[in-house]
Design a protein around this motif. Structure first.
Motif, PDB file in Angstrom:
ATOM      1  N   THR A 100      -0.866 -30.085  13.883  1.00  0.00           N
ATOM      2  CA  THR A 100      -0.311 -29.786  15.053  1.00  0.00           C
ATOM      3  C   THR A 100       0.594 -31.525  15.385  1.00  0.00           C
ATOM      4  OG1 THR A 100      -2.031 -30.341  16.452  1.00  0.00           O
ATOM      5  CG2 THR A 100      -1.208 -28.144  16.172  1.00  0.00           C
ATOM      6  N   ARG A 101       0.560 -31.973  14.099  1.00  0.00           N
ATOM      7  CA  ARG A 101       0.534 -33.407  14.410  1.00  0.00           C
ATOM      8  C   ARG A 101       2.408 -33.445  13.827  1.00  0.00           C
ATOM      9  NH1 ARG A 101      -3.212 -35.806  10.287  1.00  0.00           N
ATOM     10  NH2 ARG A 101      -4.631 -36.135  10.905  1.00  0.00           N
ATOM     11  N   PRO A 130       0.040 -24.337  17.431  1.00  0.00           N
ATOM     12  CA  PRO A 130       1.360 -24.907  16.303  1.00  0.00           C
ATOM     13  C   PRO A 130       1.653 -23.452  15.802  1.00  0.00           C
ATOM     14  CG  PRO A 130      -1.633 -24.834  15.321  1.00  0.00           C
ATOM     15  CD  PRO A 130      -1.923 -24.324  16.428  1.00  0.00           C
ATOM     16  N   MET A 138      -6.275 -27.841  12.586  1.00  0.00           N
ATOM     17  CA  MET A 138      -5.565 -27.781  13.390  1.00  0.00           C
ATOM     18  C   MET A 138      -5.431 -29.325  13.973  1.00  0.00           C
ATOM     19  SD  MET A 138      -6.041 -24.283  14.402  1.00  0.00           S
ATOM     20  CE  MET A 138      -5.054 -24.682  15.983  1.00  0.00           C
ATOM     21  N   GLU A 139      -5.562 -29.666  13.723  1.00  0.00           N
ATOM     22  CA  GLU A 139      -5.597 -31.430  14.315  1.00  0.00           C
ATOM     23  C   GLU A 139      -3.843 -32.156  13.502  1.00  0.00           C
ATOM     24  OE1 GLU A 139      -8.384 -34.198  13.833  1.00  0.00           O
ATOM     25  OE2 GLU A 139      -9.670 -33.446  15.654  1.00  0.00           O
ATOM     26  N   ALA A 179      -5.775 -31.964  20.511  1.00  0.00           N
ATOM     27  CA  ALA A 179      -5.081 -31.065  19.886  1.00  0.00           C
ATOM     28  C   ALA A 179      -5.068 -29.534  20.078  1.00  0.00           C
ATOM     29  CB  ALA A 179      -4.762 -31.326  18.370  1.00  0.00           C
ATOM     30  N   SER A 220      -4.989 -21.106  19.505  1.00  0.00           N
ATOM     31  CA  SER A 220      -4.988 -21.866  19.016  1.00  0.00           C
ATOM     32  C   SER A 220      -5.252 -21.422  17.101  1.00  0.00           C
ATOM     33  CB  SER A 220      -4.888 -23.630  18.628  1.00  0.00           C
ATOM     34  OG  SER A 220      -4.194 -23.597  19.557  1.00  0.00           O
TER      35      SER A 220
END
Lengths: 196, 201
Positions: free
Chosen positions: A195-196, A132, A191-192, A126, B45
Motif C-alpha cells: 500500500t506504499r 490495496p 499489506m504495508e 495501512a 484488505s
C-alpha cells in the motif's frame, strides 16, 4: 500432509514409464522430466530464497538428487510430490545454512510483537485504508521476496504451498505457535509494502 | 485473542481469515466486524491479499539456459561417482597387496599341489561364483579401462587367497590365517560387487 491439488498433470502409468526410462539413463526421458517439473521447482526455490541466482543453483542441486534417486521412486506418490519434497528439503537446508552465515538475519524464533495492532495506530494504519491493488503479481512476488527470511519461509509454505502450521513446524524445526506468529507478521508486512 | 473495545489485532484477524478461531472467538470477531468499519476494511484488505496470493502461478519458468546447467551438473555428478567407485576398487586391490605381503612372511613353506578346501571357502564360494557370472556377462558394459583394472585387482586378491589357503593347510588351527583368508574373500566379493554395479550404470 494436508492434501493439496496436483498442479502437474499426472498420467499415472505414462509417468512411471518415463521415470523408469530416465532412471535407466535415458537422457531424453530425463530432459522431459525436467521440462515437466522445473517450473514448480524453480517457483518454490525462488519464493523461498527471494534470490534468482541462488534459485538456479538450487534447481541444479534438486535435479542432481532426482537423477541419483529416481530409481528409488515407488509411485506410491505422484512424481511431482516426490520432487516437491526433495526441493523443500534442499531449500530449507539452504535456509538454515544462510541463517547461520547471516547472524543479523531475523531468526525463526523472532516473534516481534505486533505493536499498535490493537489500537489500530502506527504500523496497522495501512490496514485501515482502502484495499490495496494487488492485481500486479510481479509487485506481489517482489514484496514476498523482500520479507524477512523466517516470515517468508512460513508465508510461502502456508499461503502459497498450502502446508499447515504443524507441518511447517516439523519441516523447519520450530513450533506451530512460532509459525503462526511469523505468518501474521508476513501478512502485515506485505499489506504495508503493497500500500506504499 | 485480543479484541479490545476498539479494534481486532492483526493476529486474531489473520487466524479468523484462516478459520483457526474457536466458535466463540469467531462469533466475537463476527459481531465486532458488523459494528466496526475500520476492521471490516482491514479484513477486506487481508482477503484481497490472500486472493491475490491464490492467483499466483504455481510454476515459474526458469531461465532459458538452466537446463544446460542441470545437464552439466548431472554429468559431473555421474563422473565423480564413477571415479569414487574406481578408487574404491584400487583401494581394495592395495589392501590385498598388503595382505599378500604379510602372508609371504607368514607362510611356512610352499607347495604347488592343489590345496584342499578349507572351512572358510564354503562361506564365500557361492557368492563369488554368482557375482563372477554376473560380471563376466556384463563385462562389455564396464566403462573405460575398468575391466583391465578389475582383472589385475582380482589377480592380486586371488594370489593372496591362494597363499592363505596354502598356509592354512600347514597350520589349520591358526586363527590369524583364517582371518586373513576371510578378509581376502570379502575383498573379492566387494570388488566383484563394485564391478557389477559399475557395469549396470
Amino acid at each position: 500432509m494436508t492434501a493439496r491439488p496436483e498442479l502437474v498433470q499426472n498420467d499415472g502409468e505414462g509417468e512411471q514409464a518415463r521415470a523408469r526410462l530416465a532412471a535407466a539413463g535415458d537422457a531424453d526421458a530425463f530432459a522431459r522430466l525436467y521440462r515437466e517439473h522445473a517450473g514448480r521447482v524453480y517457483a518454490l526455490c525462488l519464493r523461498m530464497t527471494g534470490s534468482p541466482g541462488r534459485s538456479t543453483e538450487l534447481v541444479q542441486d534438486v535435479f542432481v538428487r532426482v537423477w541419483r534417486r529416481l530409481s528409488s521412486w515407488r509411485a506410491d506418490a505422484a512424481l511431482s510430490t516426490w520432487i516437491h519434497r526433495i526441493t523443500l528439503n534442499l531449500v530449507i537446508s539452504n535456509a538454515r545454512d544462510e541463517q547461520r552465515r547471516r547472524t543479523r538475519e531475523v531468526s525463526m524464533n523472532d516473534t516481534s510483537p505486533d505493536t499498535g495492532a490493537a489500537s489500530g495506530e502506527s504500523g496497522d494504519t495501512a490496514l485501515s485504508v482502502a484495499p490495496p491493488t494487488v492485481e500486479d503479481s510481479i509487485d506481489l512476488e517482489r514484496a514476498i521476496a523482500q520479507l524477512p527470511a523466517g516470515a517468508r519461509t512460513v508465508f510461502v509454505l502456508h499461503d502459497i504451498e498450502g502446508y499447515s502450521h504443524e507441518e511447517i513446524a516439523r519441516l523447519t524445526g520450530t513450533v506451530a505457535g512460532t509459525c503462526r506468529a511469523q505468518l501474521h507478521r508476513a501478512r502485515r508486512l506485505l499489506m504495508e509494502n503493497l500500500t506504499r | 485473542m485480543t479484541t479490545n473495545l476498539d479494534h481486532i489485532d492483526a493476529e486474531t484477524m489473520s487466524a479468523f481469515v484462516d478459520g483457526d478461531l474457536d466458535p466463540q472467538a469467531a462469533a466475537t470477531v463476527d459481531a465486532h466486524l458488523a459494528a466496526c468499519g475500520v476492521c471490516r476494511g482491514r479484513m477486506e484488505s487481508m482477503r484481497t491479499l490472500l486472493a491475490a496470493v491464490a492467483r499466483l502461478p504455481r510454476s515459474v519458468a526458469p531461465p532459458a539456459g538452466l537446463w544446460g546447467d542441470v545437464r552439466h551438473a548431472v554429468d559431473t555428478d555421474v563422473r565423480a561417482r564413477r571415479r569414487e567407485r574406481r578408487w574404491n576398487v584400487v583401494g581394495l586391490a592395495a589392501a590385498a597387496l598388503i595382505t599378500f605381503g604379510l602372508l609371504r612372511g607368514a607362510s611356512r613353506g610352499e607347495t604347488t599341489a592343489p590345496v584342499p578346501p578349507t572351512a572358510v571357502d564354503s562361506n564365500y564360494t557361492a557368492a563369488i561364483a554368482a557375482l563372477t557370472g554376473t560380471v563376466q556377462a556384463r563385462r562389455a558394459s564396464l566403462p573405460g579401462t575398468a575391466a583391465r583394472t578389475m582383472d589385475r585387482s582380482l589377480a592380486v586378491i586371488d594370489t593372496a587367497i591362494d597363499e592363505a589357503r596354502r598356509a592354512l593347510v600347514l597350520d589349520p588351527d591358526n586363527q590369524d590365517l583364517v582371518g586373513i583368508l576371510s578378509a581376502n574373500y570379502q575383498r573379492k566379493v566387494e570388488l566383484l560387487q563394485r564391478a557389477a554395479d559399475l557395469s549396470s550404470d
